[in-house]
Design an enzyme around this catalytic site. Structure first.
Site, short mmCIF file in Angstrom:
data_model
loop_
_atom_site.label_atom_id
_atom_site.label_comp_id
_atom_site.label_asym_id
_atom_site.label_seq_id
_atom_site.Cartn_x
_atom_site.Cartn_y
_atom_site.Cartn_z
N HIS A 1 -70.03 -13.99 -35.07
CA HIS A 1 -69.64 -12.74 -35.40
C HIS A 1 -70.13 -12.00 -36.54
CE1 HIS A 1 -67.05 -14.75 -38.76
NE2 HIS A 1 -66.88 -15.83 -38.20
N ASP B 1 -71.34 -17.30 -43.72
CA ASP B 1 -70.15 -16.64 -42.20
C ASP B 1 -69.74 -15.51 -42.18
OD1 ASP B 1 -68.30 -16.96 -40.99
OD2 ASP B 1 -66.78 -17.81 -42.68
N GLU C 1 -64.04 -11.33 -36.17
CA GLU C 1 -63.78 -12.97 -36.01
C GLU C 1 -62.56 -13.37 -36.99
OE1 GLU C 1 -64.02 -17.50 -36.55
OE2 GLU C 1 -64.25 -15.17 -37.70
N GLU C 2 -63.38 -12.73 -38.54
CA GLU C 2 -62.44 -13.29 -39.83
C GLU C 2 -60.92 -12.84 -39.83
OE1 GLU C 2 -63.01 -15.44 -41.54
OE2 GLU C 2 -65.64 -15.25 -41.47
N ASP D 1 -71.84 -20.51 -35.33
CA ASP D 1 -70.71 -20.45 -36.84
C ASP D 1 -71.06 -21.66 -37.23
OD1 ASP D 1 -68.66 -18.73 -37.97
OD2 ASP D 1 -67.80 -18.91 -36.83
N HIS E 1 -66.04 -19.76 -47.40
CA HIS E 1 -65.39 -18.62 -47.51
C HIS E 1 -65.12 -18.48 -49.20
CE1 HIS E 1 -62.38 -17.49 -43.99
NE2 HIS E 1 -63.92 -17.31 -43.92
#
Length: 330
Positions: free
Chosen positions: A62, A164, A194-195, A217, A303
């Site tokens: 992603h 990410d 994706e998130e 990922d 994150h």
């Protein structure tokens, strides 16, 4: 590959606004594939054709990153916001927000008696405006921002925002560059949103209709002080996923990855992630079902504004994917 990773990581591209990342990826991968196109959801699809009777294999990484979206502007010009994806208020304090036009703000928060009570609705972005009108001249309701951070390489470690999953995008691009001949028809798919729910992968997989899928990922690690127990560490190789909250990987794909790593002497580790998910969660449920696996890049501080990966793990992922795509899939 370090320059590729740095360029990708520093691009602005929150979920729903991945256009700049998509353009750069298309420019980077076009010379080494047969076809590149963008689907209606904005995902980039690059096709490398193989034997006519080969299997159709979809690799997905992603493009989007976590961020925030402006929900209100108060009379003094401070911006209220909501999250785009999983983001903690504690990782935002004092960080800089970057909007699409380059406007920079600072994340601040109201007085709270107990820091444990800090929530996103107690926070704001200060872009230096002194009134609502001044702020509205620069930022509109619904505008998105990401965390503004430089990507740095320090030894064999890479530190920056959006590892990410720009690191997964870099892995796919480098794999496409190294893959000379394949008995399979390979679709390198760079997905959107994706998130916020694995959305781009769902529609892309429906369109591609692959025989097999592999998501690429990041994954968490268990190698920092007093971390939650997890048998994944930086520097120990590609992580072959067994399970996360979105998928139990198909044994055919998982075993093919393991067998290939063993045969080629590629460093790998097994991954069981007790939370989260990847594009594999959408791919494997497409149409009547797609046998799907996942290869993960171990990543500390997922994150946050300073996610960390190891270049040796990145290289192991590229080697593993290249080797497995060179094999015929039964």
């Amino acid at each position: 590959m370090q320059d590729l990773i740095k360029r990708l990581a520093e691009l602005y591209g929150p979920a729903g606004s991945e256009e700049r990342v998509a353009v750069y990826i298309q420019e980077s991968i076009r010379p080494v594939v047969h076809e590149v196109y963008t689907d209606p959801m904005g995902s980039v699809v690059a096709v490398k054709r193989g034997a006519a009777d080969g299997k159709k294999i979809m690799l997905a990484a992603h493009m989007d990153e976590i961020g925030v979206m402006v929900t209100d502007i108060d009379e003094k010009g401070f911006l209220r916001f909501s999250n785009i994806g999983g983001i903690s208020p504690f990782t935002l304090i004092g960080q800089r927000a970057e909007f699409a036009d380059g406007t920079i703000g600072v994340f601040g928060f109201e007085k709270v008696d107990d820091m444990r009570d800090l929530k996103l609705n107690k926070m704001y972005i200060d872009i230096g405006a002194s009134s609502k009108e001044e702020a509205a001249a620069k930022v509109n309701i619904g505008d998105s921002a990401v965390i503004h951070r430089e990507c740095i390489v320090q030894g064999r470690r890479v530190i920056g925002k959006a590892m990410d999953n720009r690191i997964g995008c870099a892995v796919l691009i480098e794999t496409a560059r190294r893959l000379q001949d394949s008995p399979n028809e390979v679709y390198f798919v760079f997905t959107t949103q994706e998130e916020v729910g694995l959305r781009g992968a769902r529609t892309a997989a429906y369109s591609v209709d692959p025989d097999y899928g592999i998501a690429v990922d990041v994954t968490a690690t268990g190698d920092t002080p007093e971390a939650q127990r997890m048998a994944v560490s930086l520097g120990k190789g590609a992580a072959i996923k067994v399970k996360d909250n979105s998928v139990i990987t198909h044994p055919v794909v998982r075993n093919l990855l393991i067998d290939t790593a063993k045969a080629k002497g590629i460093a790998y580790q097994m991954e069981v992630l007790e939370w989260g998910g990847t594009d594999a969660g959408s791919i494997h449920l497409t149409r009547s079902g797609v046998p799907t696996g996942a290869v993960s890049v171990p990543c500390r501080y997922v994150h946050t504004p300073s996610e960390m990966v190891d270049l040796d793990d990145v290289e192991a992922c590229v080697q593993l994917l290249t080797a497995v795509l060179e094999r015929p899939w039964q």
